[in-house]
Structures are given as structure tokens and as C-alpha cells.
Design a protein around this motif. Structure first.
Motif, PDB file in Angstrom:
ATOM      1  N   ARG A 232       0.839  -1.199   0.000  1.00 17.90           N
ATOM      2  CA  ARG A 232       0.000   0.000   0.000  1.00 17.90           C
ATOM      3  C   ARG A 232       0.875   1.251   0.000  1.00 17.90           C
ATOM      4  O   ARG A 232       1.600   1.520   0.955  1.00 17.90           O
ATOM      5  N   TRP A 261       0.709  -3.988  -5.978  1.00 16.26           N
ATOM      6  CA  TRP A 261       0.651  -2.740  -5.220  1.00 16.26           C
ATOM      7  C   TRP A 261      -0.682  -2.038  -5.450  1.00 16.26           C
ATOM      8  O   TRP A 261      -1.397  -2.297  -6.411  1.00 16.26           O
ATOM      9  N   ARG A 262      -0.991  -1.096  -4.535  1.00 14.45           N
ATOM     10  CA  ARG A 262      -2.114  -0.187  -4.678  1.00 14.45           C
ATOM     11  C   ARG A 262      -1.640   1.191  -4.237  1.00 14.45           C
ATOM     12  O   ARG A 262      -0.831   1.312  -3.312  1.00 14.45           O
ATOM     13  N   ARG A 287      -5.641   0.312 -10.014  1.00 11.94           N
ATOM     14  CA  ARG A 287      -4.790   0.209  -8.822  1.00 11.94           C
ATOM     15  C   ARG A 287      -4.515   1.557  -8.177  1.00 11.94           C
ATOM     16  O   ARG A 287      -3.746   1.653  -7.216  1.00 11.94           O
ATOM     17  N   GLU A 305      -2.370   2.637   7.847  1.00 13.74           N
ATOM     18  CA  GLU A 305      -2.629   1.409   7.103  1.00 13.74           C
ATOM     19  C   GLU A 305      -1.647   1.208   5.946  1.00 13.74           C
ATOM     20  O   GLU A 305      -1.610   0.133   5.343  1.00 13.74           O
ATOM     21  N   ALA A 306      -0.856   2.252   5.643  1.00 15.97           N
ATOM     22  CA  ALA A 306       0.025   2.192   4.478  1.00 15.97           C
ATOM     23  C   ALA A 306       1.360   1.521   4.802  1.00 15.97           C
ATOM     24  O   ALA A 306       1.725   1.337   5.966  1.00 15.97           O
TER      25      ALA A 306
END
Length: 423
Positions: A232, A261-262, A287, A305-306
Motif C-alpha cells: 500500500r 501494489w495499490r 490500482r 494502514e500504508a
């Protein structure tokens, strides 16, 4: 209104209030209030965003909005002008305005004088000193209002205002201001070259860590091999040329096919539509998520969250550039590994290979390579994120800068009628 001899309140002028992209201003105002500095806020523009940071809601200072365009409030402008014509400072203010107008013959110059007329008339008598964020448009209004009313004034310079206005304008404003501060060594060097060196001080914004949670204890060790749990990547910043997001889309599109990945972007800005189109044309739109402007709690949640934070700042064609973006320090507050450009004030905080990875500005291939390597190495991300957090706590906390400003503001209101000589 002219100040009373006992005036102790400070009027802080900003271009727009509140603004999601200016957490550093809200942080500073709130910290000064908490130290007992009496403030009020004057804004040249009304807010344009629905979301508001909790810091702005906690600020108690009264907010006054000047006419954004003079024709929208003609009676208020005429009252301000009529009052100003009768003041002893009118000659000095108009002389400064006329000199500015001859060198920059634009409607904006006239609007600044009209806003200054309104501000000068409506300033309460208990305001003894004016402070302004940004040395370009807002400082012009404050400069004219100070000359009209005999008040002292000071400034905080940041980025665009340093790099996009002519030297003559910076020089003359600094000569009249009591003092100024700026938030990067590069900016301080530029301003000091145009004025007495002791007129401008380097004061980092820093970060008020009491308003941020501690970094997550255990981040998942994502390495891009699992399509169900991709790495992320996140960035926070306005979609404008100086942020370099076009380079980032190119860098993301060039990542190897075996890396999962995003990417999420937070921020408004004039280039959002073109960035979305670029992502679509590059085949990575599925994405990439453009989330728009968000309040700080939402941003912090996203950072937590990353796995990786990226900011590819560079010099815009207009000359505009970043200072030391607060989002870099916000990412560090959550122990995130950071990839950014070796540009502007960023390397004053991030040292390459120690607190993050730096690449040349505008080099999307180097950016892609750095993202690829760190995305695959969760342990290296942890090491860099921990180092960035330590540096933030040790060298870039908010307290030192607020100590300096508190001392200077208290001195300014102790002698509120002291003013630098006009040029």
C-alpha cells in the motif's frame, strides 16, 4: 481603527481560512492560543472545502473575512476608503501602493489596497500588532494596513511566496517588517540575501506529536508477492505542478509486473482530472485511488494502514516549489518509510538512506526504482520508518518553534506602535 496604548491582541492574516492543506498554520495558531497569546484571524478568502480539521475547530480566535472581491461588498470598501483618507498614515500607505502598482500594474494590486482599507478601519483597538502568513498577497494587505494605522507587523514566509514574487517586493516588505520567519534553510538563505541577515530567522513548523497517535506497533510485512495483499503506497498533497504527481503516475506504471501494489492519493487540486486520465491511459487506473481532500483524522488513518509514503516534489514552470511539506513529518509520525525528492526543504528532514530514500526531482525512472526496491523490502521500510520517527521527535517537534514565536510576539505587543521605517 487605531490601536489603544494597551493593545495586546495580535491579528493573524492568512490567504484563506480554514484550509485543509495548511495544518501548519492551524497548529501554530492553536499552540499560541494555548500559551495565552491573544489572537484573531483575518482571512482574504472564504473557505472552499467542506471538511475541517479538528485543530481548526479547537481554535477560539474570532475570524473576520475581508472582501474577496471589492465589488462584492462596495459599501464596506467605501467606508474603509473614506476612513483611511483621513488617517495620518494614508500618505505613506498610498505611496507604497503606487510604487508597487507601477511595477506590477494588475487588478490584484488595487484589490489589496481595498482590502487594506477595510482591515485598517475594522481592526479593533485592542489589536496592537499584525502578523501575516505568506509574503506575497496577504503581506501586501497587511503592509498597507500597518502603514495606515501605525501598527507594527511581522511575517511568516513559506514557499510559493518566496520563489514566485520579485526580489524588489520581498526586499521592501522585509525592510518595513519588524522581523520574519521562514520554515526552510533554503528559504531563509534566499530572504537573508535580500535583507539584514538578522531580520529573518529559520523556524521549522515541526509537528505537535501530542495530536498524533504513536506509530503502529506491528505493520504487516507486505512484500508485493501476494496479489490478495498488495503493498500500500500513499501520498498526500494538492494535485498541482510542484507536487510532481505526473512523474509519480509514470513511476507507478513502470513498476514490474510481478509486484502487486495499490496507490492512494489524498488532496484536491487543479490537476486531478488530468492525473486520473494519465492513470487510465497508463493502464493502472484499477490500482490507483484519488480520494480527494480529507480531514486530518482520515489522513492519519490512511497513513497507519500504508506501507510506503511518496512525495515527488519538484520546481513548477511558474517557479513555485515546496518548502518542507508537513505531510512528510506526518508520515514520519506514523513510522512510515518515505520516498521523496532531493529538493526544496525535504532533505533538511529526510537524509538519504537514513530516514528515507531521496531521488532527483523530475526523474520518474529513479522514483520507480526506489519504490520497487522498498516495496519488496519490509524490513528496510521498518528501519527507515523508525529512523524518521526518531528524527521527528528529537529535532522537529513543534515546541522549539513555538517558543521562538511566543517570545517574539510578546515583545511585539509590549511595544505595539514600534514600526520599521518605510522604504
Amino acid at each position: 481603527m487605531l490601536p489603544s496604548p494597551e493593545a495586546r491582541r495580535i491579528a493573524v492574516t492568512v490567504k484563506g481560512y480554514p484550509r485543509l492543506s495548511e495544518t501548519f498554520i492551524a497548529q501554530e495558531i492553536l499552540a499560541l492560543e494555548e500559551r495565552g497569546i491573544a489572537l484573531e484571524i483575518w482571512s482574504l478568502r472564504h473557505p472552499t472545502e467542506r471538511a475541517v480539521h479538528p485543530m481548526n475547530r479547537a481554535i477560539k480566535a474570532r475570524v473576520t473575512y475581508l472582501p474577496e472581491y471589492l465589488y462584492e461588498e462596495p459599501l464596506r470598501v467605501l467606508k474603509g476608503a473614506a476612513w483611511s483618507f483621513g488617517q495620518k498614515g494614508f500618505g505613506a500607505a498610498f505611496k507604497a501602493f503606487w510604487r508597487d502598482l507601477k511595477r506590477d500594474f494588475t487588478a490584484n494590486r488595487v484589490r489589496r489596497l481595498g482590502q487594506a482599507f477595510v482591515m485598517a478601519r475594522e481592526l479593533p483597538a485592542d489589536v496592537g500588532h499584525l502578523h501575516v502568513h505568506y509574503l506575497h498577497t496577504p503581506a501586501s494587505v497587511v503592509r498597507y494596513a500597518a502603514l495606515l494605522t501605525g501598527r507594527s507587523w511581522t511575517f511568516s514566509a513559506h514557499a510559493k511566496d518566496i520563489w514566485t514574487i520579485p526580489d524588489w517586493e520581498k526586499r521592501e516588505k522585509m525592510q518595513e517588517a519588524l522581523w520574519g520567519v521562514t520554515c526552510t534553510a533554503q528559504g531563509a538563505q534566499n530572504l537573508r540575501a535580500l535583507s539584514a541577515p538578522d531580520r529573518v530567522s529559520l523556524v521549522y513548523h515541526g509537528l505537535d506529536l501530542s495530536r498524533f497517535p504513536a506509530p503502529p506497533a506491528n505493520r504487516p510485512a507486505r512484500d508485493g508477492t501476494d496479489p490478495r495483499d498488495p503493498v500500500r503506497i500513499v501520498s498526500v498533497g494538492r494535485a498541482v505542478a510542484k507536487k510532481g504527481y505526473g512523474d509519480l503516475i509514470q513511476a507507478l506504471a513502470a513498476l514490474p509486473g510481478d509486484l502487486h501494489w495499490r496507490f492512494a492519493h489524498v488532496g484536491g487540486g487543479e490537476l486531478l482530472a488530468s492525473l486520473k486520465k494519465q492513470a487510465q491511459q497508463a493502464g493502472i487506473a484499477d490500482r490507483v485511488a484519488f480520494l480527494g481532500a480529507k480531514a486530518q483524522p482520515d489522513i492519519i488513518a490512511l497513513l497507519r494502514e500504508a506501507d510506503l509514503f511518496v512525495l515527488p516534489s519538484k520546481k513548477a514552470a511558474s517557479g513555485d516549489r515546496d518548502g518542507l511539506p508537513n505531510v512528510i513529518m506526518e508520515a514520519a509520525s506514523q513510522g512510515l518509510a518515505i520516498v521523496a525528492t532531493d529538493f526544496a526543504g525535504i532533505p533538511e528532514f529526510i537524509r538519504h538512506g537514513t530516514e528515507g530514500q531521496l531521488v532527483p526531482p523530475g526523474d520518474w525512472e529513479a522514483l520507480s526504482n526506489a519504490l520497487n526496491l522498498l516495496a519488496r523490502e519490509p524490513e528496510q521500510r521498518r528501519i527507515l520508518g523508525d529512523a524518521a520517527y526518531r528524527r521527528l521527535r528529537q529535532d522537529f517537534s513543534m515546541e522549539g518553534g513555538i517558543d521562538v514565536l511566543e517570545t517574539r510576539f510578546r515583545a511585539a505587543v509590549d511595544s505595539p506602535l514600534k514600526q520599521a521605517e518605510p522604504v
